[in-house]
Structures are given as structure tokens and as C-alpha cells.
Scaffold this active site. Structure first.
Site, short mmCIF file in Angstrom:
data_model
loop_
_atom_site.label_atom_id
_atom_site.label_comp_id
_atom_site.label_asym_id
_atom_site.label_seq_id
_atom_site.Cartn_x
_atom_site.Cartn_y
_atom_site.Cartn_z
N TYR A 143 -117.99 38.26 62.56
CA TYR A 143 -116.75 39.03 62.58
C TYR A 143 -115.54 38.09 62.47
CZ TYR A 143 -112.92 41.63 64.90
OH TYR A 143 -111.73 42.19 65.24
N ASP A 228 -122.63 40.67 72.37
CA ASP A 228 -121.61 41.71 72.17
C ASP A 228 -122.32 42.92 71.57
OD1 ASP A 228 -119.59 43.38 71.28
OD2 ASP A 228 -118.29 41.76 70.61
N LYS A 267 -116.36 51.75 69.06
CA LYS A 267 -117.18 52.04 67.89
C LYS A 267 -118.10 53.24 68.10
CE LYS A 267 -115.31 48.29 66.33
NZ LYS A 267 -114.18 48.33 65.38
#
Length: 464
Positions: A143, A228, A267
Site C-alpha cells: 500500500y 493489518d 473497508k
């Protein structure tokens, strides 16, 4: 005089990932007001299941009205709240996270630290686990925001674990050892490994074998393991999601104080604006320090109140997770099918809000300069903001992250029409310069006229 934080360029927001957003904001696509604008496909946002949440809110007006048992809780929520968070909210979050993991993992709310989103959670963990100049190993591609979130204020360095397309970007023992040795050659003390599971930008979940390898590696090196799991509830295809905590339990490491998990509702529930995240850790010192640091970025009391009620509704959360996964799978399939018709392939994905798309055959050369040139053309001429692999620290030019859950079906259709037109123009035109540009401009105008005509037809039908 200003601080070095203000003056230097270490914020990480000068990459093409963020520059694409800037171009989009100058000329955002709108179905009727700006049909020739740029379609945002660089934002990993889940807008496919808002109707389910809105329906629940309609059925529970007392929650938004800040009432409980017909009595106002406004004063209670408005007054000072400590940074430990509302017990009802933490209980609801724990149950929701357990449900996503098939009840294979249990969460103790005393080991939970609430934060203003996963960005805050990840940065807080860096402050707790590393000193300036220390390093974390991260599987690449990763990311792009990590260059800001993990490094900018903490002074922590990132060393990529090089993963390759030839084996589906699997994490290998050799890649882990290579990254560890490269860090030491740079005189960096490695403090841990951080992964996103499922992977952003790949859209693939980390396998049980990979998680076992990672825990074996970090345990042997006596370093931290951070997972994560912000996309854990988006896994819509096999293999099913496996948390690092589940594998740790199987390895009798479930109380290891060097394993930490990050989570958020940004999300899975599509609520990035609510700024809800957390850290889960067995390490009492980390929990204590992170809790104190959380005072710099708390979740508002009214947000906790609302979500405590929402997530405590077992019937709703079961229905939501099932339906959301179904919609994500269908949308992924539409994107993959549309790209396939244009001769474009993707890495097989099973989660997340994006696909890792292979445009290597459209490069003029196998270089990142050619990738940047192609990306510029796609953003500025085709009108699609997608994220180039170089911004995700990919080792191979020509891969792009393309998001699919932040738009309507109609907007996705527009995007696919533009892709088909662009590829068609590239294939049919062997000449360069003005003739090639003229053909694409003509094709694009045709697509815009087609879309406006289609919208007009739909509006006329609705008026009849």
C-alpha cells in the site's frame, strides 16, 4: 524557521498514487454534469452495501437520535470520555471480529486499543515497537500510503520483501531472508514484519502456509509480527480468510507478546469517514503506551454509540457480511470480465476492493519510465485514475491497482468502454503522433456521446 517535518519531502505523498488523486479532483467524472471527467479507480472504498446500513438506521431511528430505552443519552455521550472507549462498543467490535474469523479466534477487549482509523493504529504501533532509524520488512508490492503512515512522523524505515508475479506474489523464506540481510547491510535494525491480509494492492489473502512461515521467521529473529487485517471481512472467494492469530494459536503462540493485529471498519463496513480503528496485542506495555497515545486521535463517543448498537445486532451483521461478500464477488467478476474482453488479464484475487491488473503488453519497453508514460496517458487521456505498480513498490513494470467498489454499475460500464476504446486504438494504430491521438480523441468523444444518450434514454423512461 519551520521544522524539518514541514520543510523536507519525507511525507510520501509525492508519489503517482497521490498525484493521480490530484488529477481526479481537478476533473471528477459525473454521469450527467461531467461525463468526460476522470473516473476514480484509485480509491479503495466500499460503496456497494450502504443501502443495508441505511436500512438498519431507518429501522432504528432512536440510535441516531441518541436515545436508549426512549431516554436521551446525549449528555452522557457529550461529556468527557476516557480513552479506553465505551465498553459496549469494544464488546461489539470483538464479537464482529470473531464473526469474520468464523469464531476461530477470540478477542479480549482488555487487549484492544481504539484509534482513529487504521492509519493511526499502524503509526501508533510503529511508535511503540521501533525507534527512528529502525526498520520493518513489508512484502512488496505494498500500500503506497505506508510510506506516509509508517515512516513520516516515526522515522521508521521500510525494507521491501521482494515478491514476484511468477509465483503469484507468494511470500517465501528466501525473500524474507534477503530483505533481512539487505536491511543489515544498510545498518538498519529490523524490528518486525508488517503485512496486509488480504493484500493491498494484490487483493489476495495470505495463505496459512505463508502465515506459518512468517511466524516461524519472526520468532527465530525475535522480532515483531504485525498483521493489518483491515480487509478481513471482504474475502469473497476461496481460500477463506485466515488470521495470523488463528495460526499463532495452532502453533501455541497465541499469547506471544510480539504478535499484533490492526483492524478498522473503513473497508468491511465502508465507513472510512467514521475513523474507527484498533490495535490488538498481547503485549501489556504496548497496550498501555498505545492507549495513552490514542488520546491524540480518539473515536467520538456518538460514533461508538451508533456502532455499538449496529454491531450488536447479530442478525444484521450476519446478513451484511454475507450480502457484502456476494456483491464484492459479483463486482470483481464484472471488472475482470470487462478487462478480459479488452485482452487484459488480472492476478486471481479473492478479497479486497481492487484487482492487480497486468498491462505489461501495453508498455513500449519493460521499464518504469514506460509504465509512468502509460499511466499518464490512462489518467489524462483515457480519463481513469488507476495506481501504477511503481507507487506500490512493485519490482516489475506494467502492473496497476484498479479499484472496483467505489462506483456505480453504470460508472464501471463507462470505465470499461474507455478501456476497450483505448486498447482498440493502440492495437489498430501502428502510426504515431497526431493521427494516433486523433483516432483516440474521436473514439473517446463517441463513448461520451453514447453514455449521455444512454442516460437521456433512462431519464426519459423514468419520466413516462
Amino acid at each position: 524557521m519551520l521544522s524539518s517535518k514541514v520543510i523536507n519531502e519525507s511525507h510520501g505523498q509525492d508519489s503517482s498514487y497521490f498525484l493521480g488523486w490530484q488529477e481526479y479532483e481537478k476533473n471528477p467524472f459525473h454521469e450527467t454534469l461531467n461525463p468526460s471527467g476522470i473516473v476514480q479507480m484509485g480509491l479503495a472504498e466500499n460503496q456497494l452495501s450502504f443501502d443495508l446500513i441505511e436500512s438498519w438506521l431507518d429501522d432504528h431511528p432512536e440510535v441516531l437520535g441518541l436515545k436508549k430505552n426512549e431516554e436521551s443519552v446525549f449528555k452522557h455521550l457529550a461529556l468527557f470520555q476516557d480513552y479506553y472507549g465505551l465498553p459496549a462498543f469494544k464488546d461489539a467490535m470483538a464479537k464482529f471480529m470473531e464473526k469474520i474469523r468464523g469464531s476461530k479466534v477470540k478477542f479480549n477487549t482488555n487487549k484492544m486499543v481504539l484509534t482513529a482509523g487504521s492509519t493511526s493504529a499502524n503509526e501508533t504501533l510503529m511508535f511503540c515497537l521501533a525507534n527512528p532509524g529502525d526498520a520493518f520488512l513489508i512484502p512488496a508490492p505494498y500500500y503506497p500510503g505506508f510510506d506516509r503512515d509508517l515512516k513520516w512522523r516515526t522515522g521508521v524505515e521500510i525494507v521491501p520483501i521482494h515478491c514476484v508475479s511468477s509465483n503469484g506474489y507468494k511470500i517465501t523464506k528466501e525473500a524474507l531472508e534477503d530483505a533481512y540481510q539487505r536491511a543489515h547491510k544498510l545498518n538498519l535494525k529490523v524490528k518486525g514484519v508488517l503485512i496486509t491480509n488480504p493484500s493491498n494492492p494484490l487483493g489476495t489473502s495470505t495463505t496459512r502456509a505463508e502465515l506459518d512461515l512468517l511466524l516461524t521467521f519472526t520468532s527465530a529473529k525475535k522480532i515483531h509480527m504485525v498483521s493489518d487485517e483491515i480487509y478481513s471481512g471482504t474475502v469473497f472467494d476461496s481460500p477463506e480468510f485466515t488470521s495470523v492469530l488463528e495460526v499463532a494459536k495452532d502453533k501455541n503462540m497465541d499469547f506471544d507478546d510480539k504478535i499484533h493485529v490492526v483492524y478498522s471498519l473503513s473497508k468491511d463496513l465502508g465507513l472510512p469517514g467514521f475513523r474507527v480503528g484498533l490495535i490488538y496485542s498481547n503485549n501489556e506495555k504496548v497496550v498501555s503506551a498505545a492507549t495513552k497515545m490514542s488520546s491524540f486521535g480518539l473515536i467520538s463517543s456518538q460514533t461508538q454509540h451508533l456502532l455499538a448498537n449496529l454491531l450488536s445486532d447479530e442478525r444484521f451483521t450476519t446478513k451484511y457480511l454475507e450480502e457484502n461478500r456476494k456483491r464484492l464477488r459479483e463486482r470483481r467478476d464484472r471488472l475482470v470480465s470487462g478487462l478480459k474482453k479488452a485482452g487484459i488479464g488480472c492476478l486471481k484475487s479473492n478479497g479486497g476492493l481492487f484487482c492487480w491488473v497486468d498491462l505489461r503488453h501495453l508498455l513500449t519497453s519493460n521499464t518504469f519510465e514506460a509504465e509512468h508514460s502509460l499511466w499518464t496517458k490512462i489518467v489524462c487521456e483515457v480519463g481513469l485514475n488507476i495506481s501504477p505498480g511503481s507507487s506500490c513498490h512493485s519490482d516489475e513494470p506494467g502492473w496497476f491497482r484498479v479499484c472496483f467498489a467505489n462506483m456505480s454499475d453504470q460508472t464501471l460500464e463507462v470505465a470499461m468502454d474507455r478501456v476497450h476504446g483505448f486498447v482498440e486504438a493502440m492495437v489498430m494504430n501502428t502510426n504515431h503522433g497526431k493521427q494516433k491521438r486523433t483516432m483516440w480523441d474521436s473514439r473517446r468523444r463517441s463513448l461520451i456521446n453514447k453514455w449521455v444518450s444512454k442516460l437521456s434514454s433512462v431519464q426519459c423512461e423514468s419520466e413516462r
